[in-house]
Design an enzyme around this catalytic site. Structure first.
Site, mmCIF file in Angstrom:
data_model
loop_
_atom_site.group_PDB
_atom_site.id
_atom_site.type_symbol
_atom_site.label_atom_id
_atom_site.label_comp_id
_atom_site.label_asym_id
_atom_site.label_seq_id
_atom_site.Cartn_x
_atom_site.Cartn_y
_atom_site.Cartn_z
ATOM 1 N N GLY A 16 0.836 -1.173 0.023
ATOM 2 C CA GLY A 16 0.155 0.011 -0.060
ATOM 3 C C GLY A 16 0.968 1.359 0.110
ATOM 4 C CG PHE A 19 1.287 8.378 5.717
ATOM 5 C CD1 PHE A 19 2.022 8.677 6.805
ATOM 6 C CD2 PHE A 19 1.795 9.033 4.511
ATOM 7 C CE1 PHE A 19 3.148 9.691 6.878
ATOM 8 C CE2 PHE A 19 2.819 10.216 4.372
ATOM 9 C CZ PHE A 19 3.350 10.559 5.715
ATOM 10 C CB SER A 23 4.918 0.043 10.163
ATOM 11 O OG SER A 23 5.874 0.434 8.812
ATOM 12 C CD GLU A 91 9.157 1.561 5.252
ATOM 13 O OE1 GLU A 91 8.928 1.658 3.948
ATOM 14 O OE2 GLU A 91 8.519 2.121 5.976
ATOM 15 C CB CYS A 147 -7.020 11.235 -0.590
ATOM 16 S SG CYS A 147 -6.555 12.616 -1.456
ATOM 17 C CB CYS A 189 -5.851 14.122 -4.940
ATOM 18 S SG CYS A 189 -7.695 14.407 -4.462
HETATM 19 P P1 ADP Z 1 3.193 2.773 6.508
HETATM 20 O O1 ADP Z 1 4.023 1.747 7.120
HETATM 21 O O2 ADP Z 1 2.152 2.319 5.577
HETATM 22 O O3 ADP Z 1 3.872 4.095 6.125
HETATM 23 P P2 ADP Z 1 2.597 3.200 9.430
HETATM 24 O O4 ADP Z 1 1.840 2.082 9.981
HETATM 25 O O5 ADP Z 1 3.918 3.683 9.495
HETATM 26 O O6 ADP Z 1 2.040 3.250 7.856
HETATM 27 O O7 ADP Z 1 1.572 4.383 9.826
HETATM 28 C C1 ADP Z 1 0.015 4.278 9.924
HETATM 29 C C2 ADP Z 1 -0.466 5.638 10.620
HETATM 30 O O8 ADP Z 1 -0.007 6.675 9.844
HETATM 31 C C3 ADP Z 1 -1.892 5.478 10.899
HETATM 32 O O9 ADP Z 1 -2.358 4.663 11.967
HETATM 33 C C4 ADP Z 1 -2.218 7.061 11.364
HETATM 34 O O10 ADP Z 1 -2.219 7.347 12.548
HETATM 35 C C5 ADP Z 1 -1.009 7.803 10.561
HETATM 36 N N1 ADP Z 1 -1.428 8.617 9.520
HETATM 37 C C6 ADP Z 1 -0.815 9.675 9.092
HETATM 38 N N2 ADP Z 1 -1.202 10.344 8.006
HETATM 39 C C7 ADP Z 1 -2.214 9.238 7.399
HETATM 40 C C8 ADP Z 1 -2.815 9.333 6.366
HETATM 41 N N3 ADP Z 1 -3.006 10.093 5.394
HETATM 42 N N4 ADP Z 1 -3.912 8.320 6.139
HETATM 43 C C9 ADP Z 1 -3.876 7.268 7.145
HETATM 44 N N5 ADP Z 1 -3.336 7.257 8.023
HETATM 45 C C10 ADP Z 1 -2.205 8.357 8.470
HETATM 46 ZN ZN ZN Z 2 -7.832 12.725 -3.176
#
Ligand code: ADP
Ligand code: ZN
Length: 208
Positions: A16, A19, A23, A91, A147, A189
């Site tokens: 995905g 955010f 993780s 990652e 988004c 977007c």
């Molecule tokens: P990834 O590993 O996919 O980058 P993480 O597990 O590190 O994601 O982080 C997920 C967390 O990021 C969510 O639980 C939320 O608190 C935070 N977050 C910050 N911005 C967003 C966003 N635009 N959409 C969803 N979650 C977000």
């Molecule tokens: Zn959008």
């Protein structure tokens, strides 16, 4: 007559945009494996020093101790003489394609491998080893973020304009950053360089 089958491992891919909670989901699955008293090892790429080099860290602050590794060979060295039953890698897109054989070998040796990574880079192009890993996975979880422009489900990572180098096609793919550099965007977007995108997508087909 029943035949004796050697138990094989498995590969779970969590993918995905940034955010989307990859993780978080990886940490959740690994914690459950620890509760089940599995022999768990967690890895990340040494390039990812955004929060803490010694932990897999979610943007929401959840973390799990991890070994930082420079490449696939380094990771293999660390697992080789250990009897891990579950291996997590966060990652995974940061590794070059040499990580694919390492993961295949672990799975062949009976290990449950759980990996998290970006399926696409910020240009919307499949990221490094991810297409192959997704193809050979036993299970795939494709998560969505929100988004930041319109609130819809987001499955793209947008590089913020301020960080964009001037020569678009030569942009470095591996850019380490969080909210300082990237944001989550839905298809409507997310802005891309369409000419580059379509020429690249056409060229990535291996059957000509
Ligand atoms: P990834 O590993 O996919 O980058 P993480 O597990 O590190 O994601 O982080 C997920 C967390 O990021 C969510 O639980 C939320 O608190 C935070 N977050 C910050 N911005 C967003 C966003 N635009 N959409 C969803 N979650 C977000
Ligand atoms: Zn959008």
């Amino acid at each position: 007559m029943p035949t004796h089958k050697i138990k094989k491992g498995s590969l779970e891919v969590i993918c995905g945009p940034m955010f989307s909670g990859k993780s978080e989901e990886l940490i959740r699955r690994l914690r459950r494996a620890e509760i089940a008293q599995q022999n768990v090892a967690v890895f990340k790429h040494a390039i990812d020093d955004r929060y803490d080099i010694n932990n897999v860290t979610s943007h929401n602050g959840t973390k799990l101790p991890a070994h930082a590794t420079a490449n696939g060979a380094h990771l293999l060295e660390k697992v080789q003489h250990e009897n891990y039953t579950v291996v997590g890698i966060d990652e995974v897109h940061f590794y070059t394609t040499d990580i694919i054989n390492v993961i295949c070998a672990l799975v062949e040796n009976g290990v449950r491998v759980i990996i998290a990574g970006l399926d696409m880079d910020y240009r919307g192009v499949p990221f490094g080893p991810m297409p192959t890993l997704l193809a050979i996975a036993d299970s795939i979880t494709k998560l969505k973020a929100i988004c930041t422009q319109c609130g819809a489900d987001a499955h793209f990572s947008q590089l913020l304009a301020a960080n964009r180098p001037t020569i678009v096609n030569d942009e470095p793919l591996v850019l380490v950053g969080a909210k300082d550099k990237f944001t989550a965007r839905c298809r409507g977007c997310h802005t891309i360089d369409k000419a580059f995108y379509y020429s690249h997508m056409k060229d990535t087909h291996s059957n000509g």
